[in-house]
Design an enzyme around this catalytic site. Structure first.
Site, PDB file in Angstrom:
ATOM      1  N   LYS A 194      -8.704   8.229 -18.907  1.00  0.00           N
ATOM      2  CA  LYS A 194      -9.049   8.826 -20.197  1.00  0.00           C
ATOM      3  C   LYS A 194      -7.829   8.794 -21.134  1.00  0.00           C
ATOM      4  O   LYS A 194      -7.368   7.727 -21.472  1.00  0.00           O
ATOM      5  CB  LYS A 194      -9.607  10.229 -19.968  1.00  0.00           C
ATOM      6  CG  LYS A 194     -10.620  10.318 -18.803  1.00  0.00           C
ATOM      7  CD  LYS A 194     -11.908   9.579 -19.080  1.00  0.00           C
ATOM      8  CE  LYS A 194     -12.805   9.430 -17.844  1.00  0.00           C
ATOM      9  NZ  LYS A 194     -13.089  10.635 -17.084  1.00  0.00           N
ATOM     10  N   ASP A 244      -7.630  20.401 -13.289  1.00  0.00           N
ATOM     11  CA  ASP A 244      -7.935  19.059 -13.787  1.00  0.00           C
ATOM     12  C   ASP A 244      -7.521  19.053 -15.261  1.00  0.00           C
ATOM     13  O   ASP A 244      -8.164  19.673 -16.100  1.00  0.00           O
ATOM     14  CB  ASP A 244      -9.435  18.777 -13.614  1.00  0.00           C
ATOM     15  CG  ASP A 244      -9.825  17.371 -14.073  1.00  0.00           C
ATOM     16  OD1 ASP A 244      -9.108  16.793 -14.922  1.00  0.00           O
ATOM     17  OD2 ASP A 244     -10.853  16.866 -13.604  1.00  0.00           O
ATOM     18  N   TYR A 297     -16.584  18.844 -14.178  1.00  0.00           N
ATOM     19  CA  TYR A 297     -17.008  17.449 -14.374  1.00  0.00           C
ATOM     20  C   TYR A 297     -18.045  17.095 -13.299  1.00  0.00           C
ATOM     21  O   TYR A 297     -17.841  17.367 -12.112  1.00  0.00           O
ATOM     22  CB  TYR A 297     -15.771  16.554 -14.272  1.00  0.00           C
ATOM     23  CG  TYR A 297     -16.071  15.083 -14.256  1.00  0.00           C
ATOM     24  CD1 TYR A 297     -16.569  14.446 -15.386  1.00  0.00           C
ATOM     25  CD2 TYR A 297     -15.856  14.317 -13.113  1.00  0.00           C
ATOM     26  CE1 TYR A 297     -16.847  13.085 -15.366  1.00  0.00           C
ATOM     27  CE2 TYR A 297     -16.125  12.972 -13.087  1.00  0.00           C
ATOM     28  CZ  TYR A 297     -16.627  12.357 -14.218  1.00  0.00           C
ATOM     29  OH  TYR A 297     -16.902  11.018 -14.188  1.00  0.00           O
ATOM     30  N   ARG A 312       0.829  -1.206   0.000  1.00  0.00           N
ATOM     31  CA  ARG A 312       0.000   0.000   0.000  1.00  0.00           C
ATOM     32  C   ARG A 312       0.861   1.254   0.000  1.00  0.00           C
ATOM     33  O   ARG A 312       0.561   2.235  -0.651  1.00  0.00           O
ATOM     34  CB  ARG A 312      -0.952   0.011   1.217  1.00  0.00           C
ATOM     35  CG  ARG A 312      -1.677   1.345   1.367  1.00  0.00           C
ATOM     36  CD  ARG A 312      -2.848   1.367   2.349  1.00  0.00           C
ATOM     37  NE  ARG A 312      -2.767   0.443   3.449  1.00  0.00           N
ATOM     38  CZ  ARG A 312      -1.971   0.579   4.534  1.00  0.00           C
ATOM     39  NH1 ARG A 312      -1.195   1.649   4.651  1.00  0.00           N
ATOM     40  NH2 ARG A 312      -1.962  -0.323   5.471  1.00  0.00           N
TER      41      ARG A 312
END
Ligand SMILES: *Cc1c(COP(=O)(O)O)cnc(C)c1O
Length: 385
Positions: A203, A178, A105, A52
């Site tokens: 994306k 972003d 978004y 982790r």
């Protein structure tokens, strides 16, 4: 090799990608191990302790991302929203305020308003291109973060990153950009004054519609320490195979974005000549209100085109359900062309709010197929109107 001072594509291909020393394997192996042998108690090899906290495959992606965004540190997560969630929790406390674009978004707005709202973090959506409204919104509360998307989704609005950075810093806040739509190949917000870049790597960076992920990139050691702690202590990390796929995608980002941009320009120009079309929203068109600014702050105009129809919602729905090369689906940025009806799909969560999108609008993610086939596909769909 050191990629310091090299061009974008060289950094994308080589940063964090040193060959494996034992065999010389040119592509570093994917490390699935969740734990690492210690040479005596606390005797860690190169800091590796538990999956982790650190994983070599994730590290290699993080190094690659920091290099292409001109940042010093990058942190990757299980999704774009997981990245945003960890970023906001790392930097904000109850009573703080966030100012965001009024065409952000939908998922980002949902996270900020519906999750963080309940934890005492306020928000004000604002028109980022209106300097007075922006300054007033920042000053009206204890604003800690300003959140900007340019080009915006799906309205393709272009905002001056340097100007927003100045207004943000004048008020003692931090600017988050972003950069999912533009990608680091077309636009480098940290160089324009932003403090933090976030990505949905799902994306364009992944680029093949086969891996979900997110990233935060910074250029400041203090911010890096805070975000790195959240990544480790809250644990919304991406797995090794996801990190590997994202790294593989990022290596070809430059060539893909060139083709996405060429195809989108051709599609936008074709759409603009059609009588069924009310408006084409693409910054590469000279009559787009953000065209000059986009030319200045972006290398090219990207692969996303939005289009509004004179026939209203019915026309948009008919086209969305009539294409064959463009697949009707959520998401964007893959090599295959996708079509989305934002009002009922990606932006359904903001219906009825200030962030709602027009019902006659379709959003096209132009892939890297042959442009003639994309146009022929739209042409046959238009015959259904
Ligand atoms: C998809 C997207 C996100 C959210 O990312 P996920 O990977 O879906 O969690 C955030 N911002 C923009 C601009 C996006 O397109």
């Amino acid at each position: 090799m050191s990629t310091q001072g090299t061009g974008f594509n060289t950094r994308a291909i080589h940063a964090g990608q040193a060959f494996e020393p034992r065999t010389g394997a040119v592509v570093p192996p994917v490390h699935f191990s969740t734990t690492y042998a210690q040479d005596g108690i606390g005797g860690l090899r190169n800091g590796y302790e538990y999956g982790r906290g650190t994983n070599p495959t994730r590290d290699s992606l993080q190094e690659q991302l920091a290099a292409v965004e001109n940042g010093t540190h990058a942190f990757t997560f299980a999704s774009g929203l997981a990245a945003e969630d960890s970023l906001i929790r790392a930097l904000m406390r109850p009573g703080d305020h966030i100012v965001l674009g009024n065409d952000a978004y939908g998922g980002t707005y949902r996270l900020i308003s519906r999750i963080f709202g309940d934890w005492g973090i306020g928000n004000t959506p604002v028109d980022m291109a209106d300097p007075q409204a922006l300054a007033a919104a920042i000053a009206a509360a204890q604003t800690r973060l300003v959140w900007l998307e340019t080009p915006s989704n799906p309205m393709m609005k272009i905002t001056d990153i340097a100007a927003v950075a100045k207004a943000t810093h004048d008020a003692g806040a931090l600017l988050v950009v972003d950069n999912t739509f533009a990608t680091p190949y077309l636009q480098q917000p940290l160089d324009l004054g932003a403090d933090i870049v976030v990505h949905s790597t799902t994306k364009y960076i992944g680029g093949h519609s086969d891996v979900v992920g997110g990233a935060v990139i910074v250029k400041d050691a203090d911010l890096a320490e805070k975000i790195g702690f959240l990544q480790f202590a809250a644990g919304a990390v991406n797995g090794p195979m996801d990190a590997f796929l994202t790294t593989r995608g990022l290596k070809t980002l430059g060539v893909r974005m060139d083709r996405h941009s060429e195809n989108a320009q051709k599609v936008a120009e074709w759409l603009q000549g059609r009588p069924e079309v009310e408006k084409v929203l693409y910054p590469g068109l000279p009559d787009h209100p953000g065209h000059e600014l986009a030319k200045k702050q972006m290398k090219r105009f990207g692969g996303m085109v939005s289009v509004q129809f004179t026939g209203g919602e019915a026309a948009a729905r008919t086209i969305a359900e009539s294409t064959r090369v463009f697949t009707l689906a959520e998401s964007l940025g893959g090599i295959e062309s996708l079509m989305n009806y934002p009002s009922e799909m990606t932006h359904a969560s903001v219906k009825g709010t200030e962030l709602a999108v027009p019902e006659n609008l379709l959003r096209l993610s132009c892939g890297i197929e042959d442009a003639e086939d994309l146009i022929a596909d739209l042409e046959q769909a238009f015959t259904r109107l």
